[in-house]
Design a protein around this motif. Structure first.
Motif, PDB file in Angstrom:
ATOM      1  N   ARG A 241      -0.533  -6.706  11.093  1.00 31.40           N
ATOM      2  CA  ARG A 241      -0.296  -5.532  11.923  1.00 31.40           C
ATOM      3  C   ARG A 241       0.624  -5.864  13.082  1.00 31.40           C
ATOM      4  N   SER A 242       0.905  -7.139  13.279  1.00 34.03           N
ATOM      5  CA  SER A 242       1.631  -7.553  14.475  1.00 34.03           C
ATOM      6  C   SER A 242       2.943  -8.242  14.097  1.00 34.03           C
TER       7      SER A 242
ATOM      8  N   GLY B  29       1.587  -1.435  13.906  1.00 33.73           N
ATOM      9  CA  GLY B  29       0.341  -1.228  14.650  1.00 33.73           C
ATOM     10  C   GLY B  29       0.105   0.200  15.091  1.00 33.73           C
ATOM     11  N   ASP B  30       0.905   1.152  14.651  1.00 33.46           N
ATOM     12  CA  ASP B  30       0.711   2.541  15.071  1.00 33.46           C
ATOM     13  C   ASP B  30      -0.590   3.110  14.509  1.00 33.46           C
ATOM     14  N   PRO B  31      -1.101   4.192  15.130  1.00 35.23           N
ATOM     15  CA  PRO B  31      -2.344   4.797  14.626  1.00 35.23           C
ATOM     16  C   PRO B  31      -2.210   5.283  13.177  1.00 35.23           C
ATOM     17  N   VAL B  32      -1.074   5.845  12.840  1.00 35.99           N
ATOM     18  CA  VAL B  32      -0.889   6.329  11.467  1.00 35.99           C
ATOM     19  C   VAL B  32       0.290   5.606  10.847  1.00 35.99           C
ATOM     20  N   ILE B  33       0.014   4.822   9.821  1.00 34.97           N
ATOM     21  CA  ILE B  33       1.072   4.072   9.145  1.00 34.97           C
ATOM     22  C   ILE B  33       1.044   4.393   7.655  1.00 34.97           C
TER      23      ILE B  33
ATOM     24  N   ARG C  49      -6.941   8.401  12.766  1.00 37.47           N
ATOM     25  CA  ARG C  49      -6.113   7.443  12.040  1.00 37.47           C
ATOM     26  C   ARG C  49      -6.754   7.055  10.719  1.00 37.47           C
TER      27      ARG C  49
ATOM     28  N   GLU D 298      -5.853  -6.790  14.186  1.00 34.95           N
ATOM     29  CA  GLU D 298      -6.033  -6.585  15.630  1.00 34.95           C
ATOM     30  C   GLU D 298      -7.240  -5.693  15.832  1.00 34.95           C
ATOM     31  N   ILE D 299      -7.746  -5.652  17.074  1.00 37.44           N
ATOM     32  CA  ILE D 299      -8.811  -4.712  17.409  1.00 37.44           C
ATOM     33  C   ILE D 299      -8.309  -3.270  17.272  1.00 37.44           C
ATOM     34  N   GLY D 300      -9.253  -2.344  17.097  1.00 34.54           N
ATOM     35  CA  GLY D 300      -8.916  -0.920  17.003  1.00 34.54           C
ATOM     36  C   GLY D 300      -8.844  -0.456  15.565  1.00 34.54           C
ATOM     37  N   GLY D 301      -9.319   0.776  15.323  1.00 39.86           N
ATOM     38  CA  GLY D 301      -9.304   1.310  13.961  1.00 39.86           C
ATOM     39  C   GLY D 301     -10.301   0.582  13.071  1.00 39.86           C
TER      40      GLY D 301
ATOM     41  N   LYS E 176      -6.510  10.011   8.280  1.00 35.69           N
ATOM     42  CA  LYS E 176      -5.134  10.527   8.272  1.00 35.69           C
ATOM     43  C   LYS E 176      -5.147  12.059   8.314  1.00 35.69           C
TER      44      LYS E 176
ATOM     45  N   MET F 164       0.494  -0.239  18.632  1.00 37.74           N
ATOM     46  CA  MET F 164      -0.587  -1.112  19.110  1.00 37.74           C
ATOM     47  C   MET F 164      -1.659  -0.248  19.758  1.00 37.74           C
ATOM     48  N   VAL F 165      -2.877  -0.535  19.416  1.00 33.45           N
ATOM     49  CA  VAL F 165      -3.949   0.338  19.877  1.00 33.45           C
ATOM     50  C   VAL F 165      -4.375   0.032  21.302  1.00 33.45           C
TER      51      VAL F 165
END
Lengths: 390, 290
Positions: B153-154, B180-184, A115, B209-212, A118, A1-2
């Motif tokens: 993502r959740s 939800g990790d930065p690198v999936i 991210r 979700e927010i982010g990225g 990558k 989660m960010v």
């Protein structure tokens, strides 16, 4: 989660200590916690110094937390001004006294785990300094980037390319490329999420110096960097956020009135959104995590009620690996020892929901069925606390 | 049909004798998933949850023909487990483990690609093709088979949407929690492409979700390549921006990554974006029934 903190910030002086270990050009400096120490530091350095507040929030320069001093006496004076200053809610406890340099050009140089691509992305701009985010927004073409493939590793041409891209003078391009290579190395060695020099300065007399440094460390990798883990500054953590972290909860304090206890980060954010769309304001983001036990729920409730702004609490639990009966047990066992009573609305569905609701019923609490109904109810009771849901 | 897992899935559980591994293996077996093997180094020859345990993935694959692996080992050991699985020729690896260092995931991500395998996760709830196979930690009984594909993502937010779909009598083809990790590994676009190609899937719910910038990129994909209706939901609309990513994060993403930017991108791609999780389910149900 960010949204929850995935990385740990460290102070400028700590980041500089790490980078100095790699031989990067950093003007000499010393940390001071009193004006007298600042005076002594300035004496040792000699000449004009800059006195910089050491806080983990951005914008300290604009807040008056960075000042030049021509003499040791002046350094003590400036340190007295800055120490104890409040910057975005943080009290300044330490300053860095560093040798001042005559700046000709300010460059931005950052290395980040990216991210999207990558890869490890290196970013550089000839327009460094405090306005770099604005540069990125208004004129993104002025930010040059190269991507380091994690399996191939850094290649020397990449630093050379950036030097050409941002117009580093020819006689300094080797020095610049060596700094780029070193930052990537430091990111890798320390499991950092970010290593940033802003500004990287070309001085009037034609040298390159790292004037400010920032390193964010990957929380998930701290288990293999014990010494770095020690750098965490507990004074700058929101006490509630620290208590939550130590209890294994993911928590962010906000300034509303409705405390939220939710399982899962996405659902926790959606719960905050729903409260807001229902006319209320959330007091926090809190994810009790998957498979949470009664004890986590008790801890969550205590941490939330320590916030005096909170006048109602919403539980939104969708049981999967988290069992509703465990959550209900946590709520009920926390009740007698709570510092104060506020209305609580409990939405509890999923694994073992009947057992959970029975436990709540015995304690005189009623479980709501839907997330929207529960949000509307908690907004209503928060607006008129005497109409308790208890 | 469904995507990624079905009745032909032969599942291997890495970390089967751990607390989480054992609990969820029992749940997956109970759901009807064909769990054919487990791996715990040093426990080879034993049995757990009624399945044989092997010392190595290669041995487990050789003896049981496992074709999907699910990983429950603790984060620091998970990168090793993923590499062992793809080295043994497993084409699809689902990593539930959380707390994996990002640097490790960057390397693993590219290695999995080079080997031609697919990774889902890490830090994800897994996936389920209702009535066929559950390869994950979600509650099986809130799902029913049907025409809606879900990608998210959740974890729990997905349960929320799925339970409302099921409540409307609208089933799901496959529900995929990408993590939800930065690198999936597997991202929104990979799953959207598979749903578009899957004859049983008639509409898709996408939960972000927010982010990225994954949702923005997914929106571009929807616009260019999707003929099936897509409904969206973005969590974090009210999260204060100063608590989000810092400096370099903002520079790298150039201002995208906010809820507003994601919602605008999705709407521009013709996606119905819901305000509430329940509304996302209702919009999808309407698309199916109309």
């Amino acid at each position: 989660m960010v949204w929850s903190p995935l990385f740990m910030k460290i102070h400028e002086f700590q980041a500089k200590d790490i980078l100095a270990g790699y031989g990067l050009p950093i003007p000499p400096g010393h940390v001071a916690t009193t004006p007298e120490e600042a005076r002594a530091a300035a004496e040792r350095i000699g000449g004009t110094v800059v006195v910089k507040a050491q806080v983990l929030v951005g914008g300290r320069g604009k807040a008056g937390g960075v000042k030049l001093a021509a003499t040791p006496d002046e350094a003590a004076e400036k340190a007295a001004d800055i120490l104890g200053m409040d910057i975005k809610g943080i009290t300044v406890q330490r300053v860095l006294v560093a040798q001042a340099v005559d700046i000709a050009t300010e460059i931005y140089l950052g290395v980040i785990l990216d991210r999207t691509s990558k890869a490890i992305t290196i970013m550089a701009s000839a327009e460094g300094g405090v306005e770099i985010e604005e540069v990125a927004r208004e004129t993104p073409e002025k930010i040059h980037r190269v991507h380091v493939h994690p399996l191939a590793g850094y290649a020397d041409y990449q630093g050379r390319q950036l030097a050409f891209d941002i117009g580093i003078p020819k006689d300094l391009s080797r020095d610049f490329a060596r700094i780029v290579r070193t930052l990537v190395q430091a990111l890798n060695d320390n499991d950092a999420e970010l290593v940033e020099i802003n500004p990287l300065v070309i001085t009037e007399d034609g040298t390159i110096q790292c004037i400010d440094a920032k390193i964010n460390l990957d929380d998930n990798a701290l288990y293999r960097h014990k010494a770095l883990a020690e750098l965490r500054d507990h004074d700058e953590e929101e006490p509630a956020e620290r208590a939550a972290r130590e209890a294994g909860l993911s928590f962010v304090k906000l300034d509303g009135t409705i405390g939220c206890v939710v399982n899962g980060a996405g659902l926790a954010m959606a719960t905050m959104d729903t409260i807001k769309l229902s006319g209320g304001s959330p007091a926090n983001f809190l994810d009790i995590g998957g498979g949470a036990r009664a004890e986590s729920v008790e801890n969550a409730l205590r941490i939330i009620l320590d916030d005096e702004n909170v006048n109602a609490v919403l539980f939104n639990i969708f049981g999967g690996i988290t069992r509703c009966d465990e959550v209900a047990r946590g709520i009920v066992s926390a009740l007698p020892s709570l510092s104060r009573q506020v209305p609580m609305v409990v939405r509890l569905v999923g694994t073992n929901q009947e057992e959970g609701r029975e436990i709540l019923r015995e304690a005189g609490l009623v479980a709501a069925d839907s997330m929207q109904a529960a949000s509307q109810e908690v907004v209503r009771v928060a607006a008129s606390p005497e109409a308790s849901a208890l | 049909m469904s995507i990624l897992v079905d009745e032909n899935t032969r599942l291997l559980v890495q970390g089967i004798t751990g607390r989480e591994g054992t609990f969820h293996t029992e749940q997956m077996v109970h759901y009807g998933t064909q769990v054919v093997a487990g791996v715990t180094p040093g426990r080879g020859g034993q049995e757990a949850c009624g399945v044989p345990v092997f010392n190595t993935v290669a041995q487990a694959v050789g003896e049981t023909g496992a074709n999907v692996s699910i990983i429950f080992v603790p984060g620091p050991f998970a990168p090793d487990a993923i590499i062992e699985a793809v080295d043994a020729g497993i084409p699809f690896v689902v990593c539930i483990s959380e707390h994996i260092p990002v640097q490790d995931m960057l390397r693993v991500h590219h290695y999995v690609n080079i080997k031609g395998a697919r990774l889902q996760g890490p830090n994800c709830p897994g996936l389920i093709s209702p009535g066929k196979a559950k390869v994950g930690i979600m509650a099986g009984d809130i799902h029913i088979p049907g025409p809606v594909g879900v990608v998210s993502r959740s974890g729990t937010l997905t349960y929320e949407v799925v339970s409302h779909l099921t409540g409307q009598g609208v089933g799901q083809s496959t529900v995929v929690g990408i993590g939800g990790d930065p690198v999936i590994g597997t991202g929104f676009i990979d799953v959207l492409r598979m749903f578009e190609a899957d004859p049983e899937t008639e509409a898709v719910v996408m939960i972000g979700e927010i982010g990225g910038t994954d949702e923005e990129e997914a929106a571009n994909f929807v616009k260019a390549h999707m003929t099936k209706p897509v409904v969206g939901f973005i969590a974090g609309r009210t999260a204060p921006p100063e608590k989000r990513m810092g400096h370099a994060g903002a520079i790298v993403s150039g201002g995208v990554g906010t809820a507003e930017s994601k919602i605008a991108a999705l709407q521009a791609a013709g996606v119905d974006v819901a305000d509430f999780p329940r509304e996302a389910a209702l919009l999808a149900a309407k698309r199916i029934l109309s």
